[in-house]
Motif scaffolding. Sequence first.
Motif, PDB file in Angstrom:
ATOM      1  N   GLY A  58      52.130 -48.829 -33.088  1.00 27.99           N
ATOM      2  CA  GLY A  58      52.271 -50.248 -32.836  1.00 27.99           C
ATOM      3  C   GLY A  58      51.617 -50.698 -31.551  1.00 27.99           C
ATOM      4  N   ASP A  59      51.703 -52.002 -31.285  1.00 29.84           N
ATOM      5  CA  ASP A  59      51.162 -52.576 -30.060  1.00 29.84           C
ATOM      6  C   ASP A  59      52.091 -53.693 -29.601  1.00 29.84           C
ATOM      7  OD1 ASP A  59      50.578 -54.804 -31.690  1.00 29.84           O
ATOM      8  OD2 ASP A  59      48.534 -54.104 -32.068  1.00 29.84           O
ATOM      9  N   LEU A  60      51.627 -54.505 -28.667  1.00 33.77           N
ATOM     10  CA  LEU A  60      52.466 -55.542 -28.082  1.00 33.77           C
ATOM     11  C   LEU A  60      52.997 -56.521 -29.126  1.00 33.77           C
ATOM     12  CD1 LEU A  60      53.440 -56.349 -25.247  1.00 33.77           C
ATOM     13  CD2 LEU A  60      51.482 -57.899 -25.096  1.00 33.77           C
ATOM     14  N   SER A 250      57.762 -44.666 -23.825  1.00 32.60           N
ATOM     15  CA  SER A 250      57.077 -44.981 -22.571  1.00 32.60           C
ATOM     16  C   SER A 250      56.444 -46.367 -22.617  1.00 32.60           C
ATOM     17  CB  SER A 250      56.012 -43.919 -22.271  1.00 32.60           C
ATOM     18  OG  SER A 250      55.050 -43.854 -23.314  1.00 32.60           O
ATOM     19  N   PHE A 251      55.894 -46.757 -23.778  1.00 36.35           N
ATOM     20  CA  PHE A 251      55.291 -48.079 -23.919  1.00 36.35           C
ATOM     21  C   PHE A 251      56.355 -49.163 -23.780  1.00 36.35           C
ATOM     22  CE2 PHE A 251      54.199 -51.791 -26.444  1.00 36.35           C
ATOM     23  CZ  PHE A 251      52.898 -52.071 -26.052  1.00 36.35           C
ATOM     24  N   VAL A 252      57.485 -48.966 -24.461  1.00 36.62           N
ATOM     25  CA  VAL A 252      58.564 -49.957 -24.420  1.00 36.62           C
ATOM     26  C   VAL A 252      59.099 -50.104 -23.002  1.00 36.62           C
ATOM     27  CG1 VAL A 252      60.884 -50.503 -25.244  1.00 36.62           C
ATOM     28  CG2 VAL A 252      59.187 -49.569 -26.819  1.00 36.62           C
ATOM     29  N   GLU A 253      59.327 -48.985 -22.329  1.00 34.34           N
ATOM     30  CA  GLU A 253      59.864 -49.051 -20.972  1.00 34.34           C
ATOM     31  C   GLU A 253      58.889 -49.735 -20.024  1.00 34.34           C
ATOM     32  OE1 GLU A 253      60.856 -45.019 -20.151  1.00 34.34           O
ATOM     33  OE2 GLU A 253      62.789 -45.127 -21.203  1.00 34.34           O
ATOM     34  N   ALA A 254      57.584 -49.544 -20.228  1.00 34.08           N
ATOM     35  CA  ALA A 254      56.597 -50.224 -19.392  1.00 34.08           C
ATOM     36  C   ALA A 254      56.663 -51.733 -19.608  1.00 34.08           C
ATOM     37  CB  ALA A 254      55.201 -49.696 -19.708  1.00 34.08           C
ATOM     38  N   GLN A 255      56.840 -52.167 -20.853  1.00 38.25           N
ATOM     39  CA  GLN A 255      56.948 -53.592 -21.148  1.00 38.25           C
ATOM     40  C   GLN A 255      58.216 -54.183 -20.549  1.00 38.25           C
ATOM     41  OE1 GLN A 255      54.459 -55.352 -22.493  1.00 38.25           O
ATOM     42  NE2 GLN A 255      53.372 -53.398 -22.476  1.00 38.25           N
ATOM     43  N   LEU A 256      59.301 -53.415 -20.586  1.00 40.79           N
ATOM     44  CA  LEU A 256      60.553 -53.889 -20.023  1.00 40.79           C
ATOM     45  C   LEU A 256      60.453 -54.008 -18.509  1.00 40.79           C
ATOM     46  CD1 LEU A 256      63.094 -51.857 -22.186  1.00 40.79           C
ATOM     47  CD2 LEU A 256      62.477 -54.253 -22.419  1.00 40.79           C
ATOM     48  N   ARG A 257      59.774 -53.057 -17.876  1.00 44.56           N
ATOM     49  CA  ARG A 257      59.589 -53.142 -16.422  1.00 44.56           C
ATOM     50  C   ARG A 257      58.762 -54.363 -16.050  1.00 44.56           C
ATOM     51  NH1 ARG A 257      59.011 -47.481 -16.833  1.00 44.56           N
ATOM     52  NH2 ARG A 257      56.737 -47.685 -16.893  1.00 44.56           N
ATOM     53  N   SER A 258      57.740 -54.648 -16.840  1.00 47.06           N
ATOM     54  CA  SER A 258      56.895 -55.802 -16.541  1.00 47.06           C
ATOM     55  C   SER A 258      57.638 -57.113 -16.749  1.00 47.06           C
ATOM     56  CB  SER A 258      55.634 -55.784 -17.413  1.00 47.06           C
ATOM     57  OG  SER A 258      55.956 -56.034 -18.768  1.00 47.06           O
ATOM     58  N   ALA A 259      58.729 -57.069 -17.529  1.00 48.99           N
ATOM     59  CA  ALA A 259      59.531 -58.271 -17.766  1.00 48.99           C
ATOM     60  C   ALA A 259      60.534 -58.514 -16.650  1.00 48.99           C
ATOM     61  CB  ALA A 259      60.261 -58.168 -19.097  1.00 48.99           C
ATOM     62  N   GLY A 260      60.590 -57.592 -15.695  1.00 46.45           N
ATOM     63  CA  GLY A 260      61.461 -57.825 -14.553  1.00 46.45           C
ATOM     64  C   GLY A 260      62.777 -57.101 -14.609  1.00 46.45           C
ATOM     65  N   GLY A 261      62.789 -55.914 -15.241  1.00 49.97           N
ATOM     66  CA  GLY A 261      64.027 -55.145 -15.265  1.00 49.97           C
ATOM     67  C   GLY A 261      64.985 -55.632 -16.326  1.00 49.97           C
ATOM     68  N   SER A 262      66.244 -55.211 -16.211  1.00 47.01           N
ATOM     69  CA  SER A 262      67.220 -55.498 -17.264  1.00 47.01           C
ATOM     70  C   SER A 262      67.522 -56.976 -17.387  1.00 47.01           C
ATOM     71  CB  SER A 262      68.527 -54.720 -17.011  1.00 47.01           C
ATOM     72  OG  SER A 262      69.105 -55.108 -15.789  1.00 47.01           O
ATOM     73  N   SER A 263      67.406 -57.743 -16.285  1.00 43.81           N
ATOM     74  CA  SER A 263      67.670 -59.177 -16.376  1.00 43.81           C
ATOM     75  C   SER A 263      66.618 -59.849 -17.226  1.00 43.81           C
ATOM     76  CB  SER A 263      67.699 -59.793 -14.980  1.00 43.81           C
ATOM     77  OG  SER A 263      67.870 -61.187 -15.053  1.00 43.81           O
ATOM     78  N   GLY A 264      65.328 -59.559 -16.923  1.00 43.19           N
ATOM     79  CA  GLY A 264      64.262 -60.138 -17.739  1.00 43.19           C
ATOM     80  C   GLY A 264      64.247 -59.572 -19.134  1.00 43.19           C
ATOM     81  N   ALA A 265      64.733 -58.342 -19.282  1.00 40.57           N
ATOM     82  CA  ALA A 265      64.710 -57.687 -20.591  1.00 40.57           C
ATOM     83  C   ALA A 265      65.653 -58.330 -21.580  1.00 40.57           C
ATOM     84  CB  ALA A 265      65.075 -56.194 -20.446  1.00 40.57           C
ATOM     85  N   ARG A 266      66.572 -59.177 -21.114  1.00 43.89           N
ATOM     86  CA  ARG A 266      67.470 -59.847 -22.049  1.00 43.89           C
ATOM     87  C   ARG A 266      66.700 -60.693 -23.047  1.00 43.89           C
ATOM     88  NH1 ARG A 266      72.952 -60.576 -21.106  1.00 43.89           N
ATOM     89  NH2 ARG A 266      73.791 -59.572 -19.258  1.00 43.89           N
ATOM     90  N   THR A 267      65.552 -61.215 -22.617  1.00 46.65           N
ATOM     91  CA  THR A 267      64.806 -62.108 -23.493  1.00 46.65           C
ATOM     92  C   THR A 267      63.385 -61.633 -23.728  1.00 46.65           C
ATOM     93  OG1 THR A 267      64.220 -63.486 -21.589  1.00 46.65           O
ATOM     94  CG2 THR A 267      66.155 -64.136 -22.866  1.00 46.65           C
ATOM     95  N   VAL A 268      63.059 -60.374 -23.339  1.00 44.35           N
ATOM     96  CA  VAL A 268      61.697 -59.894 -23.526  1.00 44.35           C
ATOM     97  C   VAL A 268      61.355 -59.844 -25.012  1.00 44.35           C
ATOM     98  CG1 VAL A 268      62.301 -57.438 -23.636  1.00 44.35           C
ATOM     99  CG2 VAL A 268      60.031 -58.123 -22.851  1.00 44.35           C
ATOM    100  N   GLY A 269      60.128 -60.147 -25.322  1.00 46.82           N
ATOM    101  CA  GLY A 269      59.685 -60.108 -26.712  1.00 46.82           C
ATOM    102  C   GLY A 269      58.188 -60.221 -26.767  1.00 46.82           C
ATOM    103  N   ARG A 270      57.679 -60.339 -27.961  1.00 44.62           N
ATOM    104  CA  ARG A 270      56.242 -60.433 -28.132  1.00 44.62           C
ATOM    105  C   ARG A 270      55.729 -61.744 -27.566  1.00 44.62           C
ATOM    106  NH1 ARG A 270      57.535 -61.022 -34.411  1.00 44.62           N
ATOM    107  NH2 ARG A 270      57.937 -63.260 -34.498  1.00 44.62           N
ATOM    108  N   PRO A 271      54.447 -61.809 -27.217  1.00 43.22           N
ATOM    109  CA  PRO A 271      53.895 -63.067 -26.700  1.00 43.22           C
ATOM    110  C   PRO A 271      53.967 -64.151 -27.754  1.00 43.22           C
ATOM    111  CG  PRO A 271      52.415 -61.208 -26.322  1.00 43.22           C
ATOM    112  CD  PRO A 271      53.463 -60.712 -27.242  1.00 43.22           C
ATOM    113  N   GLU A 272      54.265 -65.370 -27.317  1.00 39.21           N
ATOM    114  CA  GLU A 272      54.307 -66.513 -28.250  1.00 39.21           C
ATOM    115  C   GLU A 272      52.901 -66.964 -28.592  1.00 39.21           C
ATOM    116  OE1 GLU A 272      56.842 -67.601 -29.729  1.00 39.21           O
ATOM    117  OE2 GLU A 272      58.379 -66.507 -28.656  1.00 39.21           O
TER     118      GLU A 272
END
Length: 272
Positions: A58-60, A250-272
């Motif tokens: 998969g990808d983003l 590893s890919f998922v965790e990198a995306q979650l880190r870029s979203a700003g940690g667990s707080s940003g991860a509450r709403t992380v998702g694919r680009p609109e």
Amino acid sequence: MMYTQCDTSGAPRSGRLPRKPPSRRRLGTLLRFPLGVVLVSWQYLWRVTALHRTEAEGDLGDLPPPLPPEHVDDLTKPLHEGAGPVFHRRFRVRVEGAAMSPQELVGAVAADLNGPAPSSVAVFHKTRGEKGAPASPGDEYRVQMPGPWDGPVRVLHRDSSSIRLGTLHGHLEAGQIAFSAQALDEALEFSVETWSRAGDRVADLLYSRLRVAKEIQFNMWVHFCLGAASLSGGRPRGGVTIGTRRLSQSFVEAQLRSAGGSSGARTVGRPE
């Protein structure tokens, strides 16, 4: 939906714990485990419906839609709280001769999630929301499955052609599930789309390594598609198509880190 307080990140806090099923129901779930596994295996081996399976990296674009903040609270089990790789799956069935429009079929599914569900594998019990009313955002269900677990979920989104659910704490998985229907040429297409990873490291062993829970749920959604076809009054044509795209941990965790940690991860998702 009313909440008692909010945390500093702006995500609502419920101030309540997940509602556990009665002891009798929990015992029944445990007793149904071996029978459910046998039934699922039997149905899989003797199914005459063709299954067309593909798998790819998969990808983003394979991340789930962002969680709507108004339906996120302490019960929510977002993707970042899971373990292991993420699997984006789409189950599709072409239905010919349906007596319902795509909107009518989604309405019928929302009115009774048990309608297309295989009762030997999953039973939906409404635990929050108006009893007897169609599934609406904020409603909660506990899904009994053949194993020592139940699957609590919350309705995140509903429109005329789709319903989307999100997992809550206590679920085997972390992720989202969507049911949708659309017109396709002179037929109708019903689909179940899932974005999921194991809920914790123990579940990861059952889910992505031993593949036990993964295959049970695979069969559950195949039968759900066929059940929706029957509910529409039509017949499936060409079997069920299942596409699986895998995102590494590893890919998922990198995306979650870029979203700003667990707080940003509450709403992380694919680009609109």
